[in-house]
Design a protein around this motif. Structure first.
Motif, PDB file in Angstrom:
ATOM      1  N   ALA A  99       0.835  -1.200   0.000  1.00  0.00           N
ATOM      2  CA  ALA A  99       0.000   0.000   0.000  1.00  0.00           C
ATOM      3  C   ALA A  99       0.872   1.254   0.000  1.00  0.00           C
ATOM      4  CB  ALA A  99      -0.925  -0.009   1.209  1.00  0.00           C
ATOM      5  N   VAL A 100       1.922   1.231   0.823  1.00  0.00           N
ATOM      6  CA  VAL A 100       2.833   2.379   0.895  1.00  0.00           C
ATOM      7  C   VAL A 100       3.545   2.565  -0.447  1.00  0.00           C
ATOM      8  CG1 VAL A 100       4.968   3.230   1.962  1.00  0.00           C
ATOM      9  CG2 VAL A 100       3.167   2.246   3.379  1.00  0.00           C
ATOM     10  N   ALA A 101       4.002   1.454  -1.031  1.00  0.00           N
ATOM     11  CA  ALA A 101       4.707   1.532  -2.314  1.00  0.00           C
ATOM     12  C   ALA A 101       3.790   2.101  -3.394  1.00  0.00           C
ATOM     13  CB  ALA A 101       5.207   0.146  -2.716  1.00  0.00           C
ATOM     14  N   ALA A 102       2.538   1.651  -3.393  1.00  0.00           N
ATOM     15  CA  ALA A 102       1.580   2.154  -4.384  1.00  0.00           C
ATOM     16  C   ALA A 102       1.362   3.646  -4.186  1.00  0.00           C
ATOM     17  CB  ALA A 102       0.271   1.388  -4.259  1.00  0.00           C
ATOM     18  N   GLY A 103       1.275   4.063  -2.920  1.00  0.00           N
ATOM     19  CA  GLY A 103       1.095   5.481  -2.619  1.00  0.00           C
ATOM     20  C   GLY A 103       2.246   6.322  -3.121  1.00  0.00           C
ATOM     21  N   VAL A 104       3.450   5.838  -2.882  1.00  0.00           N
ATOM     22  CA  VAL A 104       4.655   6.570  -3.319  1.00  0.00           C
ATOM     23  C   VAL A 104       4.680   6.678  -4.834  1.00  0.00           C
ATOM     24  CG1 VAL A 104       7.175   6.433  -3.443  1.00  0.00           C
ATOM     25  CG2 VAL A 104       6.018   5.993  -1.283  1.00  0.00           C
ATOM     26  N   LEU A 105       4.344   5.572  -5.499  1.00  0.00           N
ATOM     27  CA  LEU A 105       4.336   5.550  -6.958  1.00  0.00           C
ATOM     28  C   LEU A 105       3.322   6.551  -7.509  1.00  0.00           C
ATOM     29  CD1 LEU A 105       5.778   3.885  -9.150  1.00  0.00           C
ATOM     30  CD2 LEU A 105       3.743   2.461  -9.266  1.00  0.00           C
ATOM     31  N   ILE A 106       2.145   6.529  -6.926  1.00  0.00           N
ATOM     32  CA  ILE A 106       1.090   7.446  -7.380  1.00  0.00           C
ATOM     33  C   ILE A 106       1.535   8.886  -7.181  1.00  0.00           C
ATOM     34  CG2 ILE A 106      -1.236   8.279  -6.824  1.00  0.00           C
ATOM     35  CD1 ILE A 106      -1.901   5.275  -6.286  1.00  0.00           C
ATOM     36  N   PHE A 107       2.179   9.146  -6.041  1.00  0.00           N
ATOM     37  CA  PHE A 107       2.637  10.498  -5.751  1.00  0.00           C
ATOM     38  C   PHE A 107       3.608  10.987  -6.822  1.00  0.00           C
ATOM     39  CE2 PHE A 107       3.541  14.097  -3.159  1.00  0.00           C
ATOM     40  CZ  PHE A 107       4.882  14.377  -3.388  1.00  0.00           C
ATOM     41  N   PHE A 108       4.565  10.131  -7.176  1.00  0.00           N
ATOM     42  CA  PHE A 108       5.577  10.571  -8.129  1.00  0.00           C
ATOM     43  C   PHE A 108       5.041  10.649  -9.558  1.00  0.00           C
ATOM     44  CE2 PHE A 108       8.543   9.566  -4.687  1.00  0.00           C
ATOM     45  CZ  PHE A 108       9.283  10.729  -4.729  1.00  0.00           C
ATOM     46  N   VAL A 109       4.010   9.867  -9.833  1.00  0.00           N
ATOM     47  CA  VAL A 109       3.439   9.922 -11.182  1.00  0.00           C
ATOM     48  C   VAL A 109       2.613  11.196 -11.352  1.00  0.00           C
ATOM     49  CG1 VAL A 109       1.740   8.852 -12.705  1.00  0.00           C
ATOM     50  CG2 VAL A 109       3.483   7.454 -11.610  1.00  0.00           C
ATOM     51  N   PHE A 110       1.801  11.497 -10.333  1.00  0.00           N
ATOM     52  CA  PHE A 110       0.876  12.623 -10.483  1.00  0.00           C
ATOM     53  C   PHE A 110       1.399  13.943  -9.937  1.00  0.00           C
ATOM     54  CE2 PHE A 110      -1.931   8.941 -10.820  1.00  0.00           C
ATOM     55  CZ  PHE A 110      -2.544   9.265 -12.030  1.00  0.00           C
ATOM     56  N   TYR A 111       2.443  13.895  -9.131  1.00  0.00           N
ATOM     57  CA  TYR A 111       3.013  15.135  -8.617  1.00  0.00           C
ATOM     58  C   TYR A 111       4.490  15.183  -8.954  1.00  0.00           C
ATOM     59  CZ  TYR A 111      -1.316  15.510  -6.077  1.00  0.00           C
ATOM     60  OH  TYR A 111      -2.639  15.596  -5.763  1.00  0.00           O
ATOM     61  N   GLN A 116       3.369  21.755 -13.176  1.00  0.00           N
ATOM     62  CA  GLN A 116       3.014  22.622 -14.282  1.00  0.00           C
ATOM     63  C   GLN A 116       1.546  22.424 -14.592  1.00  0.00           C
ATOM     64  OE1 GLN A 116       5.564  21.691 -17.512  1.00  0.00           O
ATOM     65  NE2 GLN A 116       7.387  22.412 -16.483  1.00  0.00           N
ATOM     66  N   PRO A 117       0.931  23.431 -15.160  1.00  0.00           N
ATOM     67  CA  PRO A 117      -0.466  23.249 -15.553  1.00  0.00           C
ATOM     68  C   PRO A 117      -0.557  22.213 -16.662  1.00  0.00           C
ATOM     69  CG  PRO A 117       0.385  25.311 -16.386  1.00  0.00           C
ATOM     70  CD  PRO A 117       1.432  24.752 -15.491  1.00  0.00           C
ATOM     71  N   PRO A 118      -1.700  21.562 -16.775  1.00  0.00           N
ATOM     72  CA  PRO A 118      -1.833  20.544 -17.807  1.00  0.00           C
ATOM     73  C   PRO A 118      -1.523  21.119 -19.185  1.00  0.00           C
ATOM     74  CG  PRO A 118      -3.756  20.602 -16.398  1.00  0.00           C
ATOM     75  CD  PRO A 118      -2.915  21.750 -16.017  1.00  0.00           C
ATOM     76  N   VAL A 119      -0.751  20.385 -19.939  1.00  0.00           N
ATOM     77  CA  VAL A 119      -0.351  20.878 -21.260  1.00  0.00           C
ATOM     78  C   VAL A 119      -1.312  20.331 -22.295  1.00  0.00           C
ATOM     79  CG1 VAL A 119       1.470  20.880 -22.976  1.00  0.00           C
ATOM     80  CG2 VAL A 119       2.035  20.984 -20.559  1.00  0.00           C
ATOM     81  N   MET A 120      -2.034  21.230 -22.907  1.00  0.00           N
ATOM     82  CA  MET A 120      -2.899  20.845 -24.016  1.00  0.00           C
ATOM     83  C   MET A 120      -2.180  21.282 -25.294  1.00  0.00           C
ATOM     84  SD  MET A 120      -5.382  19.544 -22.422  1.00  0.00           S
ATOM     85  CE  MET A 120      -6.678  19.401 -23.635  1.00  0.00           C
ATOM     86  N   ALA A 121      -2.387  20.557 -26.310  1.00  0.00           N
ATOM     87  CA  ALA A 121      -1.726  20.895 -27.554  1.00  0.00           C
ATOM     88  C   ALA A 121      -2.253  22.220 -28.077  1.00  0.00           C
ATOM     89  CB  ALA A 121      -1.976  19.805 -28.575  1.00  0.00           C
ATOM     90  N   MET A 164       4.242  17.130 -18.610  1.00  0.00           N
ATOM     91  CA  MET A 164       4.167  18.314 -17.757  1.00  0.00           C
ATOM     92  C   MET A 164       5.508  18.640 -17.115  1.00  0.00           C
ATOM     93  SD  MET A 164       0.653  17.442 -15.921  1.00  0.00           S
ATOM     94  CE  MET A 164       0.905  18.569 -14.578  1.00  0.00           C
ATOM     95  N   SER A 165       6.294  17.592 -16.793  1.00  0.00           N
ATOM     96  CA  SER A 165       7.528  17.821 -16.067  1.00  0.00           C
ATOM     97  C   SER A 165       8.659  18.305 -16.969  1.00  0.00           C
ATOM     98  CB  SER A 165       7.945  16.532 -15.373  1.00  0.00           C
ATOM     99  OG  SER A 165       8.081  15.521 -16.323  1.00  0.00           O
ATOM    100  N   GLU A 166       8.470  18.218 -18.279  1.00  0.00           N
ATOM    101  CA  GLU A 166       9.543  18.630 -19.162  1.00  0.00           C
ATOM    102  C   GLU A 166       9.583  20.152 -19.278  1.00  0.00           C
ATOM    103  OE1 GLU A 166       9.162  16.722 -22.883  1.00  0.00           O
ATOM    104  OE2 GLU A 166       9.695  14.759 -22.077  1.00  0.00           O
TER     105      GLU A 166
END
Lengths: 321, 198
Positions: A99-111, A116-121, A164-166
């Motif tokens: 559960a902790v590992a999943a939480g950490v993964l989700i955190f790094f994927v979405f934050y 940055q604001p969502p990038v729309m083309a 977004m992170s680029e």
């Protein structure tokens, strides 16, 4: 060990009848002769008796009801947890770890590191880039036909960050020009119309090249200083010639002037890349400054800078050989 | 300590539970909750904590009873759960901060061996009763001065009357360790209670 110490060490188990017959008879014999050890035994027996006579403390009358209530609440939680993990045969400690590992993964994927604001083309940018690319292709193609070189290509992915992170990407295409008066590494490349730079000696420029990739704003200032020195050395009437790599310094100086700083710089085949950090409101000013350079610049959509204090920008200086 | 008859009764109830009779577990709780509560109280010196840990013990027992294989007696198994729960609780920093503060309230309170020195109507207790309570408090304080390991061994032996073998089974150590810990715990208690006992 003296006999008394040896006997006293075993008095506790002796009084519980936990020593073998041989040891018991030896201890008894010693106790008959030793009043101090007898006193020691009496003390230990008194302690044991005192604990044994402590009256039992009773639990609350509604102990069972309390237990039922707690089991009901904990059972619900347990069932919820089991539904998640039991199908996979994972034991309880691993449940928590997963559960902790999943939480950490989700955190790094979405934050990501830099939010940055969502990038729309931005369709406008796409169109612009495509047009520029096509125009560039046709122009460079003609030039290429003349000079035998190939035209640089710019695509949507070069200008707008994929994720977004680029960082935002600014592309500067250096127009290929025939050297006028210069030799060897010299080439007429760019001209800052507002503050023209002068030609520099190869040795001085070589020293400057060693300081490639200033780590902070102060380093950016060094570039400016160097240019001032160059001016003094070269004199006002010289041709606006700079070495090809001088553009990198020029770009870095512009970044510093608009309040930003150069974080890193590196070189790839046919291009130089500067990673910069600028205030978001300085993007427009930077665009104006870059347009003053004698290079074709492609900027990302300004909308991408909205809602952010600082921007991470990748400046690509592309040269067609 | 439960005798053979008690052990057989426990075994029958455990088997009934394993066959699906949930009421058998309630019967087991009623048979053992007094002893478990008392042990937790003597280990921790706080009635609220003791109540919490006694309940925790039975919840763990409930969750593990389906897998109980009768390798040890039910009461020994229950003592093992309780002692481990108490040791874990004692390791908590929060508990250590409050360790020296004996609870003087709560439904169970210290009972006859407790700290309340007044009758329900507010009148003072007779002198003998006051002395008995003070004595019980001194003993409890002396017990609380022991390390968790020594505390468990001496309580299981001198208060609960478990055999050395049963204690070894509860704490998961060999007989030599039980003997040495018990001897050391009694020595410490003897020093702490010297003035009171002699």
């Amino acid at each position: 060990m003296t006999p008394c110490r040896e006997i006293r060490a075993r008095l506790s188990e002796f009084m519980d009848g936990a020593v073998d017959a041989k040891a018991a008879s030896r201890i008894k014999k010693h106790l008959e002769a030793c009043p101090l050890c007898r006193e020691e035994l009496a003390s230990l027996q008194a302690v044991s008796k005192a604990l044994g006579t402590l009256k039992a403390v009773k639990p609350p009358d509604d102990f069972l009801e309390q237990l039922h209530g707690r089991m009901a609440s904990e059972g619900l939680l347990r069932r919820l947890f089991q539904r998640r993990f039991i199908p996979f045969g994972i034991k309880v400690p691993l449940k928590l770890a997963s559960a902790v590992a999943a939480g950490v993964l989700i955190f790094f994927v979405f934050y990501p590191k830099q939010t940055q604001p969502p990038v729309m083309a931005p369709t406008g940018v796409v169109r612009e880039v495509r047009e520029r690319t096509l125009a560039s292709k046709s122009t460079k193609g003609r030039e290429g036909a003349r000079t035998g070189g190939s035209a640089p290509e710019s695509t949507w992915s070069e200008v707008v960050p994929k994720r977004m992170s680029e960082p935002l990407e600014i592309v500067l295409y250096v127009k290929k020009s025939a050297p006028t008066g210069g030799k060897g590494p010299y080439r007429r490349v760019l001209e800052d119309k507002t503050k023209p730079l002068k030609a520099v000696s190869p040795a001085a420029d070589q020293r400057a090249l060693k300081r490639k990739g200033p780590p902070d704003g102060a380093a950016g200032a060094r570039f400016t200083d160097r240019r001032t020195d160059e001016k003094k050395k070269a004199g006002a009437g010289s041709a606006p010639l700079v070495k090809k790599e001088g553009l990198e310094a020029r770009v870095a100086a512009h970044v510093v002037r608009v309040g930003g700083r150069v974080i890193d710089s590196f070189e790839k085949t046919k291009e130089k890349i500067l990673i910069c950090r600028i205030p978001s409101e300085a993007l427009e000013a930077l665009e104006k400054r870059f347009k003053a350079l004698d290079a074709e610049s492609v900027f990302p959509d300004k909308a991408l800078a909205k809602g952010r204090d600082f921007l991470r920008v990748r400046v690509r200086i592309v040269t067609a050989d | 300590m439960a005798g053979d008859g008690d052990s057989r009764r426990d075994e029958a109830l455990v088997r009934a539970f394993q066959e699906g009779n949930r009421g058998a577990f309630d019967a087991l709780v009623k048979r053992h909750h007094g002893r478990i509560f008392n042990l937790c109280f003597r280990m921790l010196g706080d009635s609220d904590e003791a109540n919490d840990l006694a309940q925790e013990t039975f919840i763990k027992a409930f969750n593990g009873l389906k897998r109980f294989r009768f390798e040890a007696s039910f009461s020994t198994w229950l003592y093992r759960i309780a002692v481990n729960a108490c040791k874990n609780r004692m390791r908590l920093v929060a508990y250590r901060l409050r360790r020296n503060t004996l609870s003087t309230n709560g439904k169970a309170s210290l009972g006859e061996g407790g700290a309340s020195l007044q009758l329900k109507d507010g009148n003072p207790l007779p002198l003998e009763a006051v002395e008995a309570k003070e004595r019980a408090l001194q003993i409890q304080e002396a017990i609380l001065s022991l390390s968790p390991e020594h505390r468990a061994v001496v309580l299981l032996r001198d208060m609960e009357g478990l055999s050395y073998e049963a204690i070894a089974d509860v704490i998961g150590k060999n007989l030599g360790t039980v003997k040495s810990r018990l001897s050391r715990a009694r020595q410490i208690l003897k020093e702490k209670l010297r003035g009171m006992l002699l």
